[in-house]
Design an enzyme around this catalytic site. Structure first.
Site, PDB file in Angstrom:
ATOM      1  N   HIS A   1       0.831  -1.260   0.045  1.00 15.23           N
ATOM      2  CA  HIS A   1      -0.011   0.015  -0.034  1.00 15.23           C
ATOM      3  C   HIS A   1       0.993   1.201   0.073  1.00 15.23           C
ATOM      4  O   HIS A   1       1.864   1.385   0.876  1.00 15.23           O
ATOM      5  CB  HIS A   1      -0.933   0.135   0.961  1.00 15.23           C
ATOM      6  CG  HIS A   1      -1.884  -1.006   1.098  1.00 15.23           C
ATOM      7  ND1 HIS A   1      -2.013  -1.849   2.336  1.00 15.23           N
ATOM      8  CD2 HIS A   1      -2.712  -1.674   0.178  1.00 15.23           C
ATOM      9  CE1 HIS A   1      -2.875  -2.729   1.859  1.00 15.23           C
ATOM     10  NE2 HIS A   1      -3.244  -2.729   0.803  1.00 15.23           N
TER      11      HIS A   1
ATOM     12  N   GLU B   1       1.894   3.665   3.186  1.00 20.23           N
ATOM     13  CA  GLU B   1       2.260   3.080   4.436  1.00 20.23           C
ATOM     14  C   GLU B   1       3.644   3.322   4.386  1.00 20.23           C
ATOM     15  O   GLU B   1       4.514   2.507   4.139  1.00 20.23           O
ATOM     16  CB  GLU B   1       1.766   1.846   4.593  1.00 20.23           C
ATOM     17  CG  GLU B   1       0.203   1.754   4.514  1.00 20.23           C
ATOM     18  CD  GLU B   1      -0.248   0.138   4.508  1.00 20.23           C
ATOM     19  OE1 GLU B   1      -1.516   0.101   4.460  1.00 20.23           O
ATOM     20  OE2 GLU B   1       0.375  -0.745   4.477  1.00 20.23           O
TER      21      GLU B   1
ATOM     22  N   HIS C   1       3.498  -3.342   6.757  1.00 21.31           N
ATOM     23  CA  HIS C   1       2.549  -2.335   6.681  1.00 21.31           C
ATOM     24  C   HIS C   1       2.193  -1.169   7.779  1.00 21.31           C
ATOM     25  O   HIS C   1       2.871  -1.431   8.642  1.00 21.31           O
ATOM     26  CB  HIS C   1       0.903  -2.995   6.409  1.00 21.31           C
ATOM     27  CG  HIS C   1       1.048  -3.880   5.241  1.00 21.31           C
ATOM     28  ND1 HIS C   1       0.293  -3.614   4.049  1.00 21.31           N
ATOM     29  CD2 HIS C   1       1.647  -5.172   5.057  1.00 21.31           C
ATOM     30  CE1 HIS C   1       0.162  -4.662   3.194  1.00 21.31           C
ATOM     31  NE2 HIS C   1       1.140  -5.406   3.483  1.00 21.31           N
TER      32      HIS C   1
ATOM     33  N   GLU D   1       1.875  -5.065  11.004  1.00 21.26           N
ATOM     34  CA  GLU D   1       1.302  -3.595  11.119  1.00 21.26           C
ATOM     35  C   GLU D   1       2.148  -2.957  11.998  1.00 21.26           C
ATOM     36  O   GLU D   1       2.237  -3.177  13.341  1.00 21.26           O
ATOM     37  CB  GLU D   1      -0.139  -3.842  11.696  1.00 21.26           C
ATOM     38  CG  GLU D   1      -0.950  -4.561  10.667  1.00 21.26           C
ATOM     39  CD  GLU D   1      -1.459  -3.924   9.077  1.00 21.26           C
ATOM     40  OE1 GLU D   1      -1.228  -2.655   9.272  1.00 21.26           O
ATOM     41  OE2 GLU D   1      -1.768  -4.684   8.418  1.00 21.26           O
TER      42      GLU D   1
END
Length: 341
Positions: A62, A65, A154, A218
């Protein structure tokens, strides 16, 4: 002395509009660096490296990010300057240059939903997914399964009750080995979600197709370049660099484990969640409490102590709009982290 591999840096070269010509250099310490294509950098350790793994380290699946992108770029620069000497084979990936430049998650569709076996419509992201799958397949060709690792890094769109957390994807292979879980604990990953549902993410592709020790990591919340609070990721960054150099770490912290109970998929245009748009990940709801609606169907919390992760009512039809998770107890069985029923 060979010419530098990068004109500016791995990231800045990746973001240039011109095409990238494959090229390689061998550093004075014996490390080989090969730019395979735009955003894909293969690094081989010195010949005397012992028990070297083959690690895929990916960022920018993405484009907005940025903290993982900064860490991958920093790692490439430190290796190129010989500040650190990697002891493993690395495939560093900055996946989506156009989305980075646009400061958006994607250009046409979510890249991290295109690594499955479905017949996806043609898009900018599908071409990237096909190319990345080919690069990973080639990187792991003839490599023992136990040596395959994938850290897909991410950042969350929204705030989270756990600043860092990981999703361990479904796999028929033993992809939750103690060494891999220990790395996440050493890196300060606060929670891990154990999923048993087939997916289409990059880390699921690696775990389900290649038996790699793989996770979606994450790391904080989305921010622009230069605005990430890297002090909150200092433990992760330290353990990340130690991993690459085979330096043993002793900073393990407690990590909460969750089981993914189910997923909510958007089936109708008339779709919404009733809770606040800023609700942090892992917020809990009572069993039976209404979460939202999908057309005429009420969405309710199906389990006790259930939490909501990645709620996004704006996903495309048929895509996942949220995960439902619940705390779980675990133990190691044959060196594999396993949920205790």
């Amino acid at each position: 002395m060979p010419a530098p591999l990068f004109e500016s840096s791995f990231l800045q070269d990746t973001l240039k509009p011109s095409a990238t010509s494959p090229r390689s250099i061998t550093l004075s310490n014996g490390v080989q660096m090969s730019l395979l294509q735009k955003g894909v950098l293969k690094i081989s350790p010195p010949a005397d490296a012992k028990q070297a793994k083959h690690m895929v380290i990916s960022s920018a699946v993405h484009g907005n990010e940025t903290a993982p992108i900064e860490m991958v770029d920093d790692l490439a620069s430190q290796i190129a300057s010989e500040s650190i000497v990697p002891q493993h084979h690395l495939l560093l990936i900055i996946a989506h240059p156009k989305a980075i430049l646009a400061e958006e998650r994607f250009v046409e569709t979510n890249l991290n939903r295109l690594f499955g076996d479905a017949d996806y419509p043609q898009s900018e992201e599908l071409a990237l997914a096909v190319s990345l799958k080919e690069q990973v397949t080639q990187f792991w060709q003839d490599v023992p399964m136990a040596s395959r690792w994938h850290l897909d890094m991410h950042c969350s769109i929204r705030a989270s009750k756990h600043y860092t957390f990981a999703i361990s994807p479904q796999s028929a292979y033993p992809t939750r080995q103690k060494e891999f879980i220990d790395f996440m604990q050493n890196a300060g990953i606060e929670a891990v979600l154990l999923s048993e549902e087939p997916s289409s993410t990059f880390s699921w592709f690696s775990s389900s197709k290649f038996g790699a020790q793989a996770a979606t990591l994450e790391l904080g919340q989305v921010a622009k370049f230069g605005h990430n609070d890297m002090s909150k990721l200092a433990q992760f960054h330290k353990a990340f660099l130690e991993l690459v150099q085979s330096i043993e770490s002793s900073t393990a912290t407690d990590m909460i484990t969750y089981q993914v109970d189910s997923s909510i998929y958007r089936e109708n245009m008339d779709f919404e969640f009733y809770f606040d748009k800023a609700l942090p990940n892992f917020s809990r709801f009572a069993e039976g409490e209404e979460l939202g609606k999908d057309g005429d169907k009420a969405l309710t919390m199906p389990v006790e102590q259930g939490g909501v992760v990645f709620p996004n009512p704006n996903v495309e039809l048929k895509q996942r709009a949220a995960l439902i998770v619940k705390p779980c107890a675990t133990r190691y069985v044959d060196n594999q982290l396993t949920v205790i029923d």
